[in-house]
Scaffold this active site. Structure first.
Site, PDB file in Angstrom:
ATOM      1  N   SER A  39       0.851  -1.208   0.000  1.00  0.00           N
ATOM      2  CA  SER A  39       0.000   0.000   0.000  1.00  0.00           C
ATOM      3  C   SER A  39       0.879   1.247   0.000  1.00  0.00           C
ATOM      4  O   SER A  39       1.922   1.278   0.669  1.00  0.00           O
ATOM      5  CB  SER A  39      -0.849   0.094   1.269  1.00  0.00           C
ATOM      6  OG  SER A  39      -1.361  -1.111   1.676  1.00  0.00           O
ATOM      7  N   TYR A  40       0.422   2.264  -0.729  1.00  0.00           N
ATOM      8  CA  TYR A  40       1.065   3.577  -0.655  1.00  0.00           C
ATOM      9  C   TYR A  40       0.262   4.428   0.320  1.00  0.00           C
ATOM     10  O   TYR A  40      -0.907   4.720   0.080  1.00  0.00           O
ATOM     11  CB  TYR A  40       1.098   4.246  -2.039  1.00  0.00           C
ATOM     12  CG  TYR A  40       1.618   5.671  -2.025  1.00  0.00           C
ATOM     13  CD1 TYR A  40       0.870   6.700  -2.591  1.00  0.00           C
ATOM     14  CD2 TYR A  40       2.833   5.991  -1.432  1.00  0.00           C
ATOM     15  CE1 TYR A  40       1.335   8.014  -2.574  1.00  0.00           C
ATOM     16  CE2 TYR A  40       3.306   7.295  -1.413  1.00  0.00           C
ATOM     17  CZ  TYR A  40       2.552   8.305  -1.991  1.00  0.00           C
ATOM     18  OH  TYR A  40       3.026   9.594  -1.968  1.00  0.00           O
ATOM     19  N   ASP A  81      10.133  -3.334  16.101  1.00  0.00           N
ATOM     20  CA  ASP A  81      10.815  -2.091  15.710  1.00  0.00           C
ATOM     21  C   ASP A  81       9.804  -0.970  15.469  1.00  0.00           C
ATOM     22  O   ASP A  81       9.911  -0.204  14.517  1.00  0.00           O
ATOM     23  CB  ASP A  81      11.676  -2.313  14.462  1.00  0.00           C
ATOM     24  CG  ASP A  81      12.697  -1.190  14.263  1.00  0.00           C
ATOM     25  OD1 ASP A  81      13.176  -1.032  13.123  1.00  0.00           O
ATOM     26  OD2 ASP A  81      12.976  -0.447  15.234  1.00  0.00           O
ATOM     27  N   GLU A 111       8.794   6.437  12.413  1.00  0.00           N
ATOM     28  CA  GLU A 111       9.131   6.286  10.985  1.00  0.00           C
ATOM     29  C   GLU A 111       8.349   5.131  10.358  1.00  0.00           C
ATOM     30  O   GLU A 111       8.101   5.123   9.164  1.00  0.00           O
ATOM     31  CB  GLU A 111      10.633   5.983  10.793  1.00  0.00           C
ATOM     32  CG  GLU A 111      11.577   7.073  11.226  1.00  0.00           C
ATOM     33  CD  GLU A 111      12.020   6.914  12.668  1.00  0.00           C
ATOM     34  OE1 GLU A 111      11.163   6.664  13.542  1.00  0.00           O
ATOM     35  OE2 GLU A 111      13.222   7.054  12.924  1.00  0.00           O
ATOM     36  N   ASP A 141       6.628  -1.850   7.619  1.00  0.00           N
ATOM     37  CA  ASP A 141       7.937  -2.441   7.849  1.00  0.00           C
ATOM     38  C   ASP A 141       7.912  -3.612   8.821  1.00  0.00           C
ATOM     39  O   ASP A 141       8.223  -3.472   9.996  1.00  0.00           O
ATOM     40  CB  ASP A 141       8.963  -1.409   8.318  1.00  0.00           C
ATOM     41  CG  ASP A 141      10.381  -1.964   8.155  1.00  0.00           C
ATOM     42  OD1 ASP A 141      11.337  -1.199   8.301  1.00  0.00           O
ATOM     43  OD2 ASP A 141      10.506  -3.181   7.850  1.00  0.00           O
TER      44      ASP A 141
END
Ligand SMILES: NC(=O)Nc1ccc2c(c1)=C(Cc1cc(-c3cccc(C(=O)NCCN4CCCCC4)c3)c[nH]1)C(=O)N=2
Length: 304
Positions: A89-90, A134, A138, A152
């Site tokens: 996905s963007y 993590d 970000e 991520d």
């Protein structure tokens, strides 16, 4: 349709960069739809013994594909001679970190909204036995409607089915080491890594709850609680619980952060919750007024 290849996409700007991957904005030439394509160099992955991490990332993303909110989706994968491609996905509005840096710190209603969406996403992830390991601003993205999406999954640990329900931590052996040693070859980003992961090499769902505490602190103060000139000094501050709240930090937020940033991971708020929701965290006064059932359909508060 037939298996996609890189030739089916027009690659645009670089929108993410990591040690083992590069993420590009890309457009599907057949549908015109925009995606984030994560590209990994095979040689780099093999040389650094990260093949397991790539497999786990794909497994975790597939496990989360049907969860309607809170995560980037993996639409397809393909490869060529040198590279692996993940079509994801963007999230048009990019990283949460961008907004924290842009406005300095979030107003309490904004922080409350995004912490609530993050908690709901953590509940879904942990209920499937997926530990992110993590979490940081970000890796928390905002879609075109400014709703949260965790990205991520290259660092995840996926618990065996029999360990998913247990409120107690997983045993120390780690999927990252071939032998059942206590060594953990992976540690997340210094400012957000939990002391349990640093000290006794145990990473559990509570490791993500520690990161949640750090992220709440950062949304409201603008910076993570544990920071130093290098990772070793940051690790020392974490293990000594060497942090403080700035003047004016809202009392309820402070209380919630203090209940998450607890050295003993079994005593962290939420660690003893056994169902698929973190009821003990949802009940905290910080979340006063949050409509847990409808938040994904609500218009997020403006970040200003
Ligand atoms: N390691 C990973 O797996 N990383 C990933 C994975 C999936 C993924 C991912 C990273 C994404 C990162 C991302 C980055 C960006 C982005 C980066 C830089 C600029 C912009 C941008 O200008 N977007 C237009 C809207 N902006 C929003 C911010 C203020 C200015 C206007 C977006 C959008 N999405 C993404 O959309 N999907």
């Amino acid at each position: 349709h037939t298996k996609r290849t890189a030739k089916d996409y027009i690659f645009g700007k670089l929108i993410g960069d990591g040690c083992y991957s590069t993420v590009f904005l890309a457009k599907d030439i057949h549908t015109g739809k925009e995606y984030a394509i994560k590209v990994c160099e095979k040689s780099h992955i093999v040389r650094n013994q990260k093949v397991q991490y790539i497999k786990r990332e794909k497994d975790a993303l597939n496990m989360l594909f049907n969860v309607p909110h809170g995560f980037v989706k993996l639409y397809c994968t393909f490869q060529d001679e040198e590279r692996l491609y993940f079509v994801l996905s963007y999230a048009k509005n990019g990283e949460l970190l961008h907004y924290i840096n842009k406005v300095g710190s979030f107003e309490l209603n904004v922080a409350k909204f995004y912490v609530a969406e993050l908690l709901l996403a953590l509940e879904k992830m942990h209920a499937k036995g997926i530990i992110h390991r993590d979490l940081k601003p970000e890796n928390i993205l905002l879609d075109e409607n400014m709703h949260l999406q965790i990205a991520d999954f290259g660092t995840v640990k996926i618990l065996e089915p029999e360990k998913i329900k247990s409120p107690t931590p997983t045993v120390p052996e780690d999927q990252d080491s071939a032998v059942r040693s206590r060594k953990i070859s992976f540690v997340g980003t210094a400012q957000y890594v939990s002391p349990d992961l640093l000290q006794n090499r145990v990473d559990t769902r509570a490791s993500d709850l520690w990161a949640l505490g750090c992220i709440i602190y950062q949304m409201i103060s603008g910076l993570p609680p544990f920071r130093a000139s290098n990772d070793f000094l940051t690790f020392q501050k974490i293990q000594k619980m060497d942090y403080e709240f700035p003047e004016g930090f809202p009392a309820e937020a402070k209380d919630l952060v203090e209940k998450l940033l607890v050295l003993d991971h079994t005593k962290r708020l939420g660690s003893s919750d056994t169902g698929d929701t973190y009821e003990s965290i949802r009940r905290h006064p910080f979340f006063e007024g949050i409509d847990w059932e409808n938040i994904w359909e609500q218009t997020p508060p403006k970040i200003s």
